[in-house]
Design a protein around this motif. Structure first.
Motif, PDB file in Angstrom:
ATOM      1  N   UNK A   1      -1.122 -11.074   6.372  1.00  0.00           N
ATOM      2  CA  UNK A   1      -0.469 -10.363   7.464  1.00  0.00           C
ATOM      3  C   UNK A   1       0.153  -9.068   6.947  1.00  0.00           C
ATOM      4  N   UNK A   2      -0.141  -7.981   7.624  1.00  0.00           N
ATOM      5  CA  UNK A   2       0.427  -6.691   7.235  1.00  0.00           C
ATOM      6  C   UNK A   2       1.805  -6.523   7.861  1.00  0.00           C
ATOM      7  N   UNK A   3       2.674  -5.804   7.172  1.00  0.00           N
ATOM      8  CA  UNK A   3       3.986  -5.466   7.708  1.00  0.00           C
ATOM      9  C   UNK A   3       4.440  -4.154   7.090  1.00  0.00           C
ATOM     10  N   UNK A   4       5.428  -3.534   7.715  1.00  0.00           N
ATOM     11  CA  UNK A   4       5.978  -2.270   7.226  1.00  0.00           C
ATOM     12  C   UNK A   4       7.322  -2.548   6.563  1.00  0.00           C
ATOM     13  N   UNK A   5       7.468  -2.059   5.363  1.00  0.00           N
ATOM     14  CA  UNK A   5       8.701  -2.223   4.613  1.00  0.00           C
ATOM     15  C   UNK A   5       9.364  -0.865   4.447  1.00  0.00           C
ATOM     16  N   UNK A   6      10.636  -0.776   4.829  1.00  0.00           N
ATOM     17  CA  UNK A   6      11.420   0.426   4.550  1.00  0.00           C
ATOM     18  C   UNK A   6      12.072   0.183   3.195  1.00  0.00           C
ATOM     19  N   UNK A   7      11.825   1.091   2.246  1.00  0.00           N
ATOM     20  CA  UNK A   7      12.244   0.840   0.867  1.00  0.00           C
ATOM     21  C   UNK A   7      13.005   2.015   0.276  1.00  0.00           C
ATOM     22  N   UNK A   8      13.864   1.678  -0.676  1.00  0.00           N
ATOM     23  CA  UNK A   8      14.527   2.651  -1.542  1.00  0.00           C
ATOM     24  C   UNK A   8      14.239   2.181  -2.960  1.00  0.00           C
TER      25      UNK A   8
ATOM     26  N   UNK B   1       8.898  -4.042  10.674  1.00  0.00           N
ATOM     27  CA  UNK B   1       7.782  -4.138  11.613  1.00  0.00           C
ATOM     28  C   UNK B   1       8.264  -4.377  13.030  1.00  0.00           C
ATOM     29  N   UNK B   2       9.128  -5.358  13.228  1.00  0.00           N
ATOM     30  CA  UNK B   2       9.614  -5.671  14.578  1.00  0.00           C
ATOM     31  C   UNK B   2      10.443  -4.525  15.154  1.00  0.00           C
ATOM     32  N   UNK B   3      11.259  -3.883  14.323  1.00  0.00           N
ATOM     33  CA  UNK B   3      12.050  -2.743  14.794  1.00  0.00           C
ATOM     34  C   UNK B   3      11.140  -1.612  15.257  1.00  0.00           C
ATOM     35  N   UNK B   4      10.091  -1.342  14.497  1.00  0.00           N
ATOM     36  CA  UNK B   4       9.162  -0.269  14.863  1.00  0.00           C
ATOM     37  C   UNK B   4       8.416  -0.621  16.157  1.00  0.00           C
ATOM     38  N   UNK B   5       8.041  -1.885  16.304  1.00  0.00           N
ATOM     39  CA  UNK B   5       7.352  -2.336  17.514  1.00  0.00           C
ATOM     40  C   UNK B   5       8.273  -2.177  18.731  1.00  0.00           C
TER      41      UNK B   5
ATOM     42  N   UNK C   1       7.784   0.283  22.020  1.00  0.00           N
ATOM     43  CA  UNK C   1       7.838  -0.207  23.413  1.00  0.00           C
ATOM     44  C   UNK C   1       8.875   0.554  24.221  1.00  0.00           C
ATOM     45  N   UNK C   2      10.037   0.809  23.629  1.00  0.00           N
ATOM     46  CA  UNK C   2      11.083   1.551  24.329  1.00  0.00           C
ATOM     47  C   UNK C   2      10.633   2.978  24.640  1.00  0.00           C
ATOM     48  N   UNK C   3       9.912   3.592  23.708  1.00  0.00           N
ATOM     49  CA  UNK C   3       9.405   4.955  23.940  1.00  0.00           C
ATOM     50  C   UNK C   3       8.390   4.962  25.076  1.00  0.00           C
ATOM     51  N   UNK C   4       7.533   3.960  25.137  1.00  0.00           N
ATOM     52  CA  UNK C   4       6.540   3.868  26.221  1.00  0.00           C
ATOM     53  C   UNK C   4       7.253   3.663  27.556  1.00  0.00           C
ATOM     54  N   UNK C   5       8.253   2.789  27.574  1.00  0.00           N
ATOM     55  CA  UNK C   5       9.011   2.542  28.802  1.00  0.00           C
ATOM     56  C   UNK C   5       9.707   3.820  29.271  1.00  0.00           C
ATOM     57  N   UNK C   6      10.308   4.568  28.344  1.00  0.00           N
ATOM     58  CA  UNK C   6      10.957   5.836  28.713  1.00  0.00           C
ATOM     59  C   UNK C   6       9.943   6.829  29.272  1.00  0.00           C
ATOM     60  N   UNK C   7       8.770   6.883  28.652  1.00  0.00           N
ATOM     61  CA  UNK C   7       7.738   7.818  29.123  1.00  0.00           C
ATOM     62  C   UNK C   7       7.278   7.445  30.530  1.00  0.00           C
ATOM     63  N   UNK C   8       7.114   6.157  30.798  1.00  0.00           N
ATOM     64  CA  UNK C   8       6.716   5.710  32.138  1.00  0.00           C
ATOM     65  C   UNK C   8       7.813   6.018  33.142  1.00  0.00           C
TER      66      UNK C   8
END
Length: 156
Positions: A99-106, A126-130, A134-141
């Motif tokens: 399973x792929x995921x996005x990691x924010x790293x320092x 990953x969940x935060x980005x998802x 979704x919030x950006x799509x909702x705002x655009x709609x």
């Protein structure tokens, strides 16, 4: 001083390990060549691997890149470190199950007895980005619906 020969150092080492294991963020310590020396409990959970499975692996083996992309990213990290700076960014990673995921790293460096190590603090975003997407799509709609003409304007 070599702490491994100092019995008084053991309680401190246990304390440091307990602190690192209590963090919600993943912590990886690796050689400058990218060989993993330590991972905390959060890393075990995030990657779905036991600590013993991760220690000794190359950091690049945890990334969801092609070898060419891995080399480019590791080059950027090393360049930052050569300037005495910490590298920060997002890294596509892979769990043990693929399973792929996005990691924010320092990723920073520390030096002990003339040897440099990489210390990586990271979190799965990953969940935060998802959610942000979704919030950006909702705002655009919403913006589209608010700015759209009413049915009275279209059908007088």
């Amino acid at each position: 001083m070599n702490d491994s020969k100092n019995p008084k150092a053991y309680p401190a080492l246990r304390l440091y390990t307990a602190v690192l294991d209590s963090l919600d963020e993943g912590v990886t310590i690796a050689t400058e060549d990218g060989v993993i020396l330590y991972v905390n409990s959060a890393d075990e959970s995030t990657f779905g691997c036991l600590r013993a499975e991760l220690i000794g692996k190359q950091i690049a083996s945890l990334m969801a890149h092609t070898p060419k992309e891995d080399a480019r990213l590791l080059g950027k990290i090393k360049k930052k470190h050569s300037l005495g700076e910490t590298w920060s960014g997002e890294i596509p990673c892979l769990r043990r199950d693929g399973t792929a995921f996005i990691s924010r790293a320092k990723i920073s460096t520390i030096q002990i007895d003339g040897v440099k190590y990489w210390v990586c603090l990271k979190e799965d975003v990953t969940d935060k980005k998802r959610l942000n997407r979704r919030q950006a799509i909702t705002r655009a709609i919403d913006n589209f619906l608010v700015s759209s003409p009413s049915s009275d304007e279209i059908f007088p």
